[in-house]
Design a protein around this motif. Sequence first.
Motif, PDB file in Angstrom:
ATOM      1  N   ARG A  24      10.808  -3.363 -25.955  1.00  0.00           N
ATOM      2  CA  ARG A  24      10.290  -1.590 -26.219  1.00  0.00           C
ATOM      3  C   ARG A  24      12.159  -1.383 -25.772  1.00  0.00           C
ATOM      4  O   ARG A  24      12.544  -1.366 -24.256  1.00  0.00           O
ATOM      5  N   LEU A  65      10.257  -5.926 -36.775  1.00  0.00           N
ATOM      6  CA  LEU A  65       9.788  -4.558 -37.218  1.00  0.00           C
ATOM      7  C   LEU A  65      11.017  -4.298 -36.521  1.00  0.00           C
ATOM      8  O   LEU A  65      11.248  -4.590 -35.086  1.00  0.00           O
ATOM      9  N   GLY A  67      11.924  -0.131 -35.094  1.00  0.00           N
ATOM     10  CA  GLY A  67      11.320   0.994 -35.333  1.00  0.00           C
ATOM     11  C   GLY A  67      12.096   2.058 -33.984  1.00  0.00           C
ATOM     12  O   GLY A  67      13.096   1.839 -33.603  1.00  0.00           O
ATOM     13  N   GLU A  69      10.832   5.803 -32.323  1.00  0.00           N
ATOM     14  CA  GLU A  69       9.508   6.340 -31.592  1.00  0.00           C
ATOM     15  C   GLU A  69      10.028   7.907 -30.808  1.00  0.00           C
ATOM     16  O   GLU A  69      11.386   7.636 -29.871  1.00  0.00           O
ATOM     17  N   PHE A  84       6.488   8.776 -34.539  1.00  0.00           N
ATOM     18  CA  PHE A  84       6.775   7.338 -35.213  1.00  0.00           C
ATOM     19  C   PHE A  84       7.185   6.775 -36.900  1.00  0.00           C
ATOM     20  O   PHE A  84       6.945   7.406 -38.020  1.00  0.00           O
ATOM     21  N   GLY A  85       8.476   5.781 -36.746  1.00  0.00           N
ATOM     22  CA  GLY A  85       8.518   5.356 -38.156  1.00  0.00           C
ATOM     23  C   GLY A  85       9.397   3.865 -38.080  1.00  0.00           C
ATOM     24  O   GLY A  85      10.156   3.586 -36.811  1.00  0.00           O
ATOM     25  N   SER A  86       8.485   2.740 -38.606  1.00  0.00           N
ATOM     26  CA  SER A  86       9.242   1.240 -38.422  1.00  0.00           C
ATOM     27  C   SER A  86       9.405   0.482 -39.762  1.00  0.00           C
ATOM     28  O   SER A  86       8.969   1.454 -41.071  1.00  0.00           O
ATOM     29  N   TRP A  87      10.895   0.150 -39.399  1.00  0.00           N
ATOM     30  CA  TRP A  87      10.646  -0.702 -40.970  1.00  0.00           C
ATOM     31  C   TRP A  87       9.801  -1.827 -40.797  1.00  0.00           C
ATOM     32  O   TRP A  87      10.340  -2.855 -39.173  1.00  0.00           O
ATOM     33  N   PHE A 107       7.294  -0.275 -44.594  1.00  0.00           N
ATOM     34  CA  PHE A 107       7.638   1.161 -44.000  1.00  0.00           C
ATOM     35  C   PHE A 107       6.362   1.918 -43.655  1.00  0.00           C
ATOM     36  O   PHE A 107       5.559   2.332 -44.257  1.00  0.00           O
ATOM     37  N   TYR A 108       6.323   2.871 -42.331  1.00  0.00           N
ATOM     38  CA  TYR A 108       5.756   2.589 -41.758  1.00  0.00           C
ATOM     39  C   TYR A 108       5.963   3.730 -40.621  1.00  0.00           C
ATOM     40  O   TYR A 108       6.784   4.427 -39.733  1.00  0.00           O
ATOM     41  N   THR A 109       5.293   5.213 -41.409  1.00  0.00           N
ATOM     42  CA  THR A 109       5.535   6.921 -40.586  1.00  0.00           C
ATOM     43  C   THR A 109       4.436   7.069 -40.356  1.00  0.00           C
ATOM     44  O   THR A 109       3.122   7.360 -40.880  1.00  0.00           O
ATOM     45  N   TRP A 125       1.711   4.656 -45.378  1.00  0.00           N
ATOM     46  CA  TRP A 125       2.418   2.809 -45.312  1.00  0.00           C
ATOM     47  C   TRP A 125       3.061   2.888 -46.913  1.00  0.00           C
ATOM     48  O   TRP A 125       2.070   3.049 -47.711  1.00  0.00           O
TER      49      TRP A 125
END
Length: 210
Positions: A24, A65, A67, A69, A84-87, A107-109, A125
């Motif tokens: 991180r 991942l 991301g 944040e 948060f946004g993650s590929w 993709f998760y946000t 998701w």
Amino acid sequence: LNWEQFIQVGDTFPEILTFGLSTRSHLLKSGSGWNLTAPVQMLVRHTGGQIDEGDIPMQTTVNTLLGIEASRQTGGFLNTLTWFGSWLGYSDVTDSNALGINKGHAFYTGLKSEGNKGVALLGYWDAHHFIAPKGSPLFQSVSAYDKTSVIPNRQLITGKLAFFKTFQKKIRFSVMVEGYYDLPNAQFDYAYGLHLTFTPDFTIARIPFF
């Protein structure tokens, strides 16, 4: 690093090895309370081996991942608000392609609010041909019970609410409820639980090396 299953010459079961990395990076910390961080994760799972006599094909999968944040201290009961946004990526780097899917992504946000006594989360998701051997079956394109059942695209709305209570800094009691709504199939699922966590901290021995 987790060497889950060791094999010797002639064994009829495969070797299983999992290793990963989670970092991180802190990109920004402003005086107004805003923080910007970038999580990066990778998980590799290998099944197979050169000295066993089993018929399970060798497989090596890679999950990644990337991301971003953005969080801010808000005060109150849940004192941190985070977007948060993650590929996420999936790749099978072996020729056997045991699950029938070589590559996929997701993709998760969402928004998360948390503090010392609780957490609330609402997320979205969206995945295409995504597989994660160590992840939750609800988010994946291949069924955990029937490997021939494939759902190429997954779209879920997720929610979580949890409350914590800490006793004497070593024992934490928590109660939580989670919800999952499958958009294409209009199906709702949920989970709930009680957790009691004991985290002792003591010194066994002090041994000088020099």
